[in-house]
Design a protein around this motif. Structure first.
Motif, PDB file in Angstrom:
ATOM      1  N   UNK A 285       0.812  -1.225   0.000  1.00 56.68           N
ATOM      2  CA  UNK A 285       0.000   0.000   0.000  1.00 56.68           C
ATOM      3  C   UNK A 285       0.842   1.270   0.000  1.00 56.68           C
ATOM      4  N   UNK A 286       2.126   1.125  -0.259  1.00 59.91           N
ATOM      5  CA  UNK A 286       3.027   2.283  -0.310  1.00 59.91           C
ATOM      6  C   UNK A 286       3.607   2.413  -1.707  1.00 59.91           C
TER       7      UNK A 286
ATOM      8  N   UNK B 139       7.565   7.158  -2.705  1.00 59.88           N
ATOM      9  CA  UNK B 139       7.307   7.738  -1.376  1.00 59.88           C
ATOM     10  C   UNK B 139       8.147   7.044  -0.310  1.00 59.88           C
ATOM     11  N   UNK B 140       8.253   5.716  -0.410  1.00 59.76           N
ATOM     12  CA  UNK B 140       9.049   4.963   0.553  1.00 59.76           C
ATOM     13  C   UNK B 140      10.516   5.391   0.486  1.00 59.76           C
ATOM     14  N   UNK B 141      11.026   5.557  -0.724  1.00 63.49           N
ATOM     15  CA  UNK B 141      12.413   6.005  -0.910  1.00 63.49           C
ATOM     16  C   UNK B 141      12.610   7.372  -0.264  1.00 63.49           C
ATOM     17  N   UNK B 142      11.715   8.312  -0.554  1.00 62.05           N
ATOM     18  CA  UNK B 142      11.846   9.663  -0.011  1.00 62.05           C
ATOM     19  C   UNK B 142      11.747   9.664   1.510  1.00 62.05           C
ATOM     20  N   UNK B 143      10.775   8.959   2.046  1.00 61.93           N
ATOM     21  CA  UNK B 143      10.640   8.895   3.510  1.00 61.93           C
ATOM     22  C   UNK B 143      11.920   8.363   4.151  1.00 61.93           C
TER      23      UNK B 143
ATOM     24  N   UNK C 200       7.994   3.881  15.997  1.00 56.35           N
ATOM     25  CA  UNK C 200       7.075   2.796  16.374  1.00 56.35           C
ATOM     26  C   UNK C 200       5.662   3.112  15.891  1.00 56.35           C
ATOM     27  N   UNK C 201       5.209   4.329  16.112  1.00 59.67           N
ATOM     28  CA  UNK C 201       3.876   4.715  15.666  1.00 59.67           C
ATOM     29  C   UNK C 201       3.712   4.641  14.162  1.00 59.67           C
ATOM     30  N   UNK C 202       4.711   5.090  13.434  1.00 61.92           N
ATOM     31  CA  UNK C 202       4.621   5.079  11.965  1.00 61.92           C
ATOM     32  C   UNK C 202       4.674   3.659  11.395  1.00 61.92           C
ATOM     33  N   UNK C 203       5.279   2.728  12.136  1.00 59.00           N
ATOM     34  CA  UNK C 203       5.349   1.345  11.675  1.00 59.00           C
ATOM     35  C   UNK C 203       4.246   0.469  12.274  1.00 59.00           C
ATOM     36  N   UNK C 204       3.381   1.076  13.079  1.00 54.66           N
ATOM     37  CA  UNK C 204       2.311   0.329  13.745  1.00 54.66           C
ATOM     38  C   UNK C 204       1.426  -0.474  12.781  1.00 54.66           C
ATOM     39  N   UNK C 205       1.082   0.057  11.601  1.00 53.96           N
ATOM     40  CA  UNK C 205       0.197  -0.721  10.714  1.00 53.96           C
ATOM     41  C   UNK C 205       0.850  -1.967  10.106  1.00 53.96           C
ATOM     42  N   UNK C 206       2.167  -2.096  10.241  1.00 57.68           N
ATOM     43  CA  UNK C 206       2.874  -3.164   9.555  1.00 57.68           C
ATOM     44  C   UNK C 206       3.243  -4.301  10.516  1.00 57.68           C
ATOM     45  N   UNK C 207       3.285  -5.534  10.009  1.00 58.54           N
ATOM     46  CA  UNK C 207       3.695  -6.666  10.845  1.00 58.54           C
ATOM     47  C   UNK C 207       5.217  -6.700  10.997  1.00 58.54           C
ATOM     48  N   UNK C 208       5.733  -5.969  11.964  1.00 59.23           N
ATOM     49  CA  UNK C 208       7.175  -5.864  12.170  1.00 59.23           C
ATOM     50  C   UNK C 208       7.606  -7.009  13.095  1.00 59.23           C
ATOM     51  N   UNK C 209       7.872  -8.145  12.483  1.00 62.14           N
ATOM     52  CA  UNK C 209       8.244  -9.364  13.205  1.00 62.14           C
ATOM     53  C   UNK C 209       9.757  -9.589  13.104  1.00 62.14           C
TER      54      UNK C 209
END
Length: 159
Positions: free
Chosen positions: A61-62, A66-70, A95-104
């Protein structure tokens, strides 16, 4: 109870002193903006071309641009350059910005695999800077895993 930083050190194998050795040298001044753009471009090209569908789906969904720039704006800001990221998006709040992702653990290792390859491929980065950056990335990846575990615990889900 361990802090998120302590968990990150334990899981990553990188102590906080090594993780934050990026603060001992202004890597932005040493390497320049274009090096960070090149690193992030190489990294996200690898991510979006990853053969593992489960990993690619994290970024579905990115937009790649945009991912490169961020990423490069965050890296520039964190490594001694101007606050490009905060000026455009506000506080990094990783942590908040990565909250929607499954960071395992598995996702962190896959992310680090691509970052290691991108670092190896970015010839403008000297060995010492690569070591400092990889230690920071490894520790930060597991800091985000620890944050994800904390989120899961607070929602009653198993980590």
């Amino acid at each position: 109870m361990q802090s998120l930083q302590q968990k990150a050190s334990e899981w990553s194998g990188v102590d906080q002193e090594d993780a934050f050795s990026i603060d001992e040298v202004n890597l932005f001044e040493k390497l320049g903006l274009q090096t960070f753009i090149n690193l992030s471009t190489d990294f996200y090209t690898r991510v979006y071309d990853d053969e593992e569908e489960w990993f690619r789906s994290i970024f579905a969904n990115s937009k790649k641009e945009d991912a490169i720039q961020n990423q490069y704006e965050f890296f520039v800001q964190r490594m001694g350059g101007p606050p490009l990221y905060s000026q455009r998006k506000g506080h990094p709040a990783l942590i908040g910005r990565h909250r929607p992702f499954p960071v395992t653990h598995k996702a962190a290792e896959r992310w680090l695999h691509h970052m290691q390859q991108a670092l190896d491929n970015t010839t403008d980065i000297d060995h010492d800077s690569k070591t400092r950056m990889l230690n920071f990335f490894r520790h930060t990846a597991y800091f985000l895993v620890a944050g994800n575990d904390l989120k899961s615990q607070s929602q009653g889900a198993p980590p």
